[in-house]
Design an enzyme around this catalytic site. Sequence first.
Site, PDB file in Angstrom:
ATOM      1  NE  ARG A 149      40.771 -40.602 -32.481  1.00 23.33           N
ATOM      2  CZ  ARG A 149      39.912 -39.910 -31.599  1.00 23.33           C
ATOM      3  NH1 ARG A 149      40.404 -39.009 -30.817  1.00 23.33           N
ATOM      4  NH2 ARG A 149      38.660 -39.615 -32.193  1.00 23.33           N
ATOM      5  CG  ASP A 164      36.477 -40.495 -35.114  1.00 21.71           C
ATOM      6  OD1 ASP A 164      35.724 -39.558 -35.060  1.00 21.71           O
ATOM      7  OD2 ASP A 164      37.193 -40.749 -34.260  1.00 21.71           O
TER       8      ASP A 164
END
Length: 244
Positions: A149, A164
């Site tokens: 990611r 995030d």
Amino acid sequence: MNINVISIFPEILEASFKGLTGKAIEKNIAKLKLIDLKEFSNNDYGSIDDAPYGGGEGMVIGVEPLEKSLKNIKKPGHVICLTPQGKVFNQSKAVDLSKFKDITFVCGRYEGIDQRFIDNYVDEEISIGDYVLSGGEIAASVVIDAILRNLEDVIGNQDSVNKDSHSEGKLKGHVYTRPSDYKGKKVPEILLSGDHKKVNEWKLANSLWVTREKRPDLFEQLQLSEKEMILLRHYGDYLTKKHE
Ligand code: SAM
């Protein structure tokens, strides 16, 4: 990034590399090589494990097959052993590991792997949490997914990765989608206002509030700016009432 995984059950990993990780591999951002440890047995029976010295339950994966499998990799790079005895994995470790060009994961099974392999070849031991799994494959999948990611172009919007949960020591907070009114439960008005400054302030306050509610241990570590403290006070009452 070149990722190698040594495992007795590589097929478990194959199944997990779909979706986002699959895309990273398709786009050639990451290359994944699964190495079947069973092919590196050093005896006629084809076994790679044996009974533990000193007695006790289960079997231990031997140092020789592991060494052979590792030496068969052209550039193993940073070698990680998945084990419940390792340092507990987190987002900042995922970011650090995403900077390696070559990385090799070694998955244990049964009672674990011979300590001499760890002493001779392993750069770091990682645990995905304080519990015991049956094998390192799921742990390796978790760590690899979290690493990927953070590689450029894996997630369309890199900004979303940076916002995030855990990327800045706090949780992301609440998110909503249509309908704006669900059986009388309404989406916070500010999110519908179109006022970007206010929306961003609300999101920041919400993220701080949620972190304080759900993870006071993380909240304690945050060094809040004056603006953040004001926003948290300003929206805090509203958020608390909504959840009473
Ligand atoms: N007997 C070992 C112990 O008590 O430390 C546990 C062995 S466990 C049943 C088998 C394998 O699963 C380990 O060698 C490791 O690769 C993997 N594993 C289990 N729990 C894990 C965790 N929390 N994080 C990472 N890997 C784990």
